[in-house]
Enzyme design. Structure first.
Site, PDB file in Angstrom:
ATOM      1  N   THR A  27      25.151  -7.576   5.090  1.00  0.00           N
ATOM      2  CA  THR A  27      24.654  -6.346   3.940  1.00  0.00           C
ATOM      3  C   THR A  27      24.708  -6.926   2.879  1.00  0.00           C
ATOM      4  OG1 THR A  27      23.426  -4.934   5.103  1.00  0.00           O
ATOM      5  CG2 THR A  27      24.413  -4.327   3.113  1.00  0.00           C
ATOM      6  N   ASP A  36      21.745   2.347   6.668  1.00  0.00           N
ATOM      7  CA  ASP A  36      22.746   3.395   5.578  1.00  0.00           C
ATOM      8  C   ASP A  36      22.613   2.911   4.105  1.00  0.00           C
ATOM      9  OD1 ASP A  36      23.542   0.830   6.834  1.00  0.00           O
ATOM     10  OD2 ASP A  36      24.918   1.447   5.720  1.00  0.00           O
TER      11      ASP A  36
END
Ligand code: SD4
Length: 334
Positions: free
Chosen positions: A189, A220
């Protein structure tokens, strides 16, 4: 009232400034500024953000520019238009953006829109809400003028069809992008944090989430406090890895709160990782969790569960630093 003397002085200062070489003017404008990002692709993403900071731009504009770079130019299987899909073959994108005054926006499970980070920013700036998901997020994006387009690349579709042969959900510990041809990894990410010359912080986080996830799974990255948290009074933190662990521990918020209590960014990241291990000691041996933090003084720290997490740091002195984070488990696992 402006006197003739004031006017002359101002003009002279302006003329002097213009006479300075462009690099010197950029250095002056970006004095004290810094941007940090997760993983090796954080280096070029930082440079995209730096172009904003170097001309005296805001941390918020910088992180949006950096995340947009990752979403379109990067073309890797974990962020943006080249991301791998979920187990049903749908590419769903998650992103968040936050500034140090607590303003934030996020989108989750967004399909067919190329720049989730910019949609997240619109959620922050144009709505009374913080997060939009799925169809509602897409509808909002289209209303805001974002183009709807099919994003799944032929490579991602091929990887998914290959995955379907075994259909085993086994997140790998680290990206193997650079080392193994064929992009075998199924997570990574871009988490980016910036401090601008005015001393303000912002952050952004953008991802296609865990490859082969259940349709509808949200990680998340778009959850404020889990994948990203920013507070001008203290600092900022972001995360990469298996998002369920960050959500369980409100991890980015935890890192910022530990810094508030006096920990350095590195100590705060380390303590948050220890928390992950204490909560799920067995699971922590087989999955990756990585934290990156930047405090309001420009100090940077990182820590991971497993060896292999790298992070990029960029400031007026050096725009391409890539550093290894320390980890709990010191052997790199494949
Ligand atoms: C998620 N945290 O969706 C993201 C994926 C990631 O390194 O960061 N992988 O759980």
């Amino acid at each position: 009232m402006t006197t003739r003397r004031d006017f002359l002085q101002t003009s002279l200062i302006a003329a002097g400034a213009l006479a300075l070489p462009r690099a010197v003017r950029a250095a002056a404008a970006s004095n004290g500024a810094k941007v940090v990002s997760t993983w090796d692709f954080g280096v070029p993403a930082n440079q995209a953000a730096w172009r904003v900071l170097a001309r005296g731009g805001s941390a918020l504009d910088a992180v949006e520019a950096g995340a947009r770079w990752a979403e379109s130019e990067l073309c890797n299987p974990t962020v943006g238009r080249c991301g791998n899909p979920d187990r049903d073959g749908a590419l769903t994108l998650d992103a968040s953006i936050m500034d140090g005054d607590g303003r934030c926006g996020a989108v989750a499970a967004l399909q067919d829109i190329a720049h989730p980070v910019s949609v997240a920013r619109r959620v922050m700036e144009k709505t009374p809400h913080v997060m939009l998901v799925g169809e509602g997020a897409q509808q909002f994006a289209v209303q805001q003028g974002f183009a709807k387009e099919k994003l799944l690349t032929p490579q991602a579709e091929k990887a998914w069809r290959e995955w379907l042969k075994t259909a085993q959900y086994r997140p790998q510990i680290n990206a193997e992008r650079a080392r193994i041809p064929g992009n075998k990894e199924n997570h990574d990410t871009l988490g980016m944090l910036a401090l601008d010359a005015g001393g303000k912080l912002s952050g952004a986080c953008t991802t296609s989430g865990m490859a082969w996830k259940l349709h509808g799974r949200v990680g998340d990255s778009p959850i404020v406090g889990a994948g990203l948290y920013v507070d001008n009074e203290v600092g900022a933190a972001t995360a990469s890895g298996v998002g369920e662990e960050m959500i369980r521990n409100a991890a980015s918020f935890l890192v910022v709160e530990l810094m508030r209590q006096g920990r350095t960014p590195a100590e705060a990241c380390r303590e948050a990782i220890d928390r992950v291990v204490r909560k799920r000691p067995e699971a922590s041996k087989t999955l990756q969790v990585c934290f990156l933090a930047l405090n309001k003084h420009g100090e940077v720290g990182a820590f991971a569960l497993h060896k292999g997490f790298v992070y990029a740091v960029c400031d007026a002195g050096k725009q391409d630093a890539l550093l290894d984070a320390d980890s709990v488990y010191a052997t790199e696992q494949k």
